[in-house]
Design a protein around this motif. Structure first.
Motif, short mmCIF file in Angstrom:
data_model
loop_
_atom_site.label_atom_id
_atom_site.label_comp_id
_atom_site.label_asym_id
_atom_site.label_seq_id
_atom_site.Cartn_x
_atom_site.Cartn_y
_atom_site.Cartn_z
N ALA A 53 1.30 -1.78 0.08
CA ALA A 53 -0.44 -0.41 -0.01
C ALA A 53 1.14 1.20 0.25
N PRO A 54 1.42 2.05 -1.49
CA PRO A 54 2.23 2.85 -0.61
C PRO A 54 2.09 4.01 -0.66
N GLU A 55 0.81 3.99 -0.59
CA GLU A 55 0.16 5.52 -0.20
C GLU A 55 0.11 5.30 1.48
N ASP A 56 0.03 4.38 2.22
CA ASP A 56 -0.39 4.43 3.23
C ASP A 56 0.77 5.09 4.50
N PRO A 57 1.26 5.90 5.33
CA PRO A 57 1.85 6.02 5.41
C PRO A 57 1.59 5.22 6.95
N THR A 58 0.69 4.16 7.53
CA THR A 58 1.12 3.10 8.34
C THR A 58 2.14 2.38 8.89
N PRO A 59 2.31 2.04 7.47
CA PRO A 59 3.69 1.22 8.11
C PRO A 59 5.16 1.57 7.87
N TRP A 60 5.20 3.17 7.67
CA TRP A 60 6.15 3.74 7.96
C TRP A 60 6.24 3.75 9.16
N ALA A 61 5.09 4.38 10.20
CA ALA A 61 5.37 4.25 11.86
C ALA A 61 5.58 3.55 12.25
N THR A 62 4.87 2.23 11.39
CA THR A 62 5.76 1.13 12.86
C THR A 62 7.30 1.12 12.08
N LEU A 63 7.89 1.06 10.88
CA LEU A 63 9.13 1.11 10.95
C LEU A 63 9.93 2.22 12.14
N LEU A 64 9.41 3.07 12.06
CA LEU A 64 9.98 4.30 13.21
C LEU A 64 10.13 3.63 14.91
N THR A 65 9.15 2.72 15.28
CA THR A 65 8.98 2.57 16.49
C THR A 65 10.04 0.96 15.84
N ILE A 66 10.57 -0.06 15.26
CA ILE A 66 11.18 -0.61 14.66
C ILE A 66 12.60 0.24 14.95
N ALA A 67 12.30 1.07 14.05
CA ALA A 67 13.67 1.85 14.43
C ALA A 67 14.37 1.46 16.54
N VAL A 68 13.57 1.98 16.73
CA VAL A 68 13.99 2.12 17.99
C VAL A 68 14.19 1.06 18.82
N GLY A 69 14.32 -0.18 18.67
CA GLY A 69 14.05 -1.12 19.10
C GLY A 69 15.89 -1.75 18.26
N ARG A 70 15.58 -1.53 17.17
CA ARG A 70 17.03 -2.20 16.37
C ARG A 70 18.10 -1.29 16.30
N SER A 71 18.21 0.01 17.36
CA SER A 71 18.65 0.95 17.49
C SER A 71 19.87 1.70 15.87
N TRP A 72 18.70 1.92 14.63
CA TRP A 72 19.11 2.36 13.72
C TRP A 72 19.91 4.25 14.00
N ASP A 73 21.29 4.00 13.31
CA ASP A 73 21.31 4.49 13.15
C ASP A 73 20.67 6.34 12.42
N HIS A 74 21.43 7.58 12.81
CA HIS A 74 20.17 8.74 12.55
C HIS A 74 19.78 9.06 11.33
N ASP A 75 21.13 8.16 10.43
CA ASP A 75 20.25 8.23 8.44
C ASP A 75 19.58 7.49 7.96
N GLU A 76 19.69 6.71 9.05
CA GLU A 76 18.84 5.31 8.14
C GLU A 76 17.55 5.64 9.30
#
Length: 354
Positions: free
Chosen positions: A175-198
Motif C-alpha cells: 500500500a504505497p500511499e499508506d503512512p502506517t507501515p512507515w510509522a511502524t518502522l519508526l517504532t522498529i528503529a527504536v528497538g533495532r538501534s538504527w543510526d540517525h541517517d537510516e
C-alpha cells in the motif's frame, strides 16, 4: 519516620484504614490511602467526582473495533478487515486501529493467517502483521531499562523486531500511499538501534505521506530521547519543530518536558508556553476522546509545574471520572498518581483564592 504528633496521627489513620480494608498498608486501595494521608482535602468540594468513582478504563469510543476484536477470538477476521479498510486516508485512526488489531494478533494470529489466505491481495493484513510482530516484541521485552532485561528477553526482542522490519517494508510496498507501515518502522528503529541517517530516511517516507502523523511523531520523540538514540537537546528540538506542524502535535513539547525531570527549567521554556497557548483553546471546545484526555493530562502536568493550579483543576473537571490516558500510565500506580495530582491541584488552587 520521626515520631512527631503529625506522623503518629498519620500512622494511626493508615493502620485503621488497613484494618477496615483487610489488607496491609502497602496494598490499600488508592481512595483509602489518600483518605488516610490527606483527610482534609475533599475533591467533591471543588466540583470533582469522589475518589472512589474514578476509573482507569475509558468509555468504548469505537464499538465497531471492539466488536471486531471480540469476533477475532472466534476466528472471524472479516469485521476486522472491514473496520481497517474504512480507515483509509484517516491515517491517525488507521494507526490506532492497526495498533489494536496488532495487539490482538500478537496474542493469537490464527485469524490473521486465515485473512491472508482468503484475501492475499488485501494490504490490510500486511500492515497488521507488521504491527503484531512489533507488539509481541515489546511485550517480550517489557518496559524496563536495557540493563533490567534478561538475556533471553533481549534475544527474543531482537529476533522479533528482525522479523518485523521486512514485514513492515512488505506492508509499505503493498500500500504505497499508506503512512502506517512507515510509522511502524519508526517504532522498529527504536528497538533495532538504527543510526540517525537510516532513521531520517524512514522519517521522510512517513511525512511525505502524512506530515502530521501522530503515531509516527510519538515514535520519533522516543527515538530522539537520551534514553534511546538521541539526547535531551535532540528530543527537545524535534518536539519544538513538530509542534509547529499541526495543532494535534502541540502536545509534543509537554511530552518531552516530562522526560526531562532532571532539567530544572524544562517546564518553563517558551516552547511550553507556546504549546499551552495552542492546546488550551483547543481543549476548551474539543469533543472528549482518549486522545483529548491524554492532551488534558499533559496540559495538567505543565500547568502544575507552572503553578497554574486553578487551570489544572479545570482540566481535571473536564476529565471527570476518567484516568485512562497519558500521562498516568507512566506512573507505577496510575490511579494513585491521578488522584494525588488532583488533590494537590485542589489544595493549591484553594490557597490561591483565600
Amino acid at each position: 519516620m520521626l515520631l512527631t504528633p503529625k506522623n503518629i496521627a498519620l500512622t494511626l489513620r493508615l493502620r485503621k484504614a488497613s484494618r477496615r480494608a483487610g489488607v496491609p498498608v502497602r496494598e490499600l486501595p488508592e481512595p483509602d490511602l489518600l483518605a488516610a494521608t490527606d483527610p482534609r482535602t475533599d475533591p467533591t468540594k471543588w466540583g470533582l467526582p469522589a475518589d472512589d468513582r474514578v476509573v482507569t478504563r475509558g468509555p468504548d469510543e469505537d464499538p465497531e473495533l471492539t466488536a471486531a476484536v471480540t469476533a477475532l477470538r472466534e476466528g472471524n477476521w472479516e469485521p476486522a478487515a472491514t473496520r481497517l479498510a474504512a480507515t483509509w486516508s484517516d491515517w491517525d485512526t488507521r494507526g490506532r486501529v492497526t495498533t489494536a488489531l496488532g495487539e490482538a494478533a500478537a496474542n493469537d494470529d490464527t485469524w490473521l493467517e486465515a485473512w491472508r489466505a482468503a484475501r492475499p491481495d488485501d494490504p490490510g493484513h500486511a500492515v497488521v502483521h507488521a504491527r503484531a510482530l512489533v507488539s509481541l516484541a515489546w511485550q517480550v521485552r517489557g518496559a524496563g531499562w536495557g540493563s533490567d532485561i534478561a538475556p533471553e528477553q533481549a534475544t527474543a526482542f531482537r529476533r522479533l523486531l528482525g522479523d518485523a522490519e521486512p514485514a513492515a517494508y512488505a506492508a509499505a510496498m503493498a500500500a504505497p500511499e499508506d503512512p502506517t507501515p512507515w510509522a511502524t518502522l519508526l517504532t522498529i528503529a527504536v528497538g533495532r538501534s538504527w543510526d540517525h541517517d537510516e532513521f531520517e530516511e524512514a522519517w521522510q517516507q512517513l511525512v511525505d505521506r502524512d506530515p502530521a502523523n501522530v503515531l509516527g511523531h510519538q515514535s520519533a520523540l522516543r527515538y530522539w530521547s537520551a534514553r534511546w538514540h538521541g539526547s535531551d537537546d535532540l528530543m527537545t528540538a524535534f518536539a519544538e519543530r513538530a509542534a509547529t506542524v499541526a495543532p494535534p502535535l502541540a502536545v509534543l513539547p509537554l511530552m518531552a518536558a516530562f522526560e526531562l525531570d532532571h532539567v530544572p527549567d524544562a517546564w518553563h521554556t517558551r516552547a511550553i508556553t507556546d504549546a499551552l497557548d495552542v492546546l488550551l483553546p483547543r481543549l476548551a471546545t474539543a469533543t472528549e476522546s482518549h486522545t483529548t484526555r491524554a492532551e488534558r493530562g499533559w496540559a495538567i502536568a505543565a500547568l502544575r509545574e507552572r503553578g497554574r493550579h486553578p487551570e489544572a483543576l479545570d482540566q481535571f473537571r473536564a476529565l471527570d471520572i476518567h484516568a485512562d490516558a497519558a500521562p498516568w500510565p507512566k506512573y507505577d500506580r496510575p490511579l494513585l498518581a491521578f488522584l494525588q495530582h488532583r488533590r494537590d491541584a485542589c489544595r493549591k488552587a484553594g490557597r490561591r483564592h483565600r
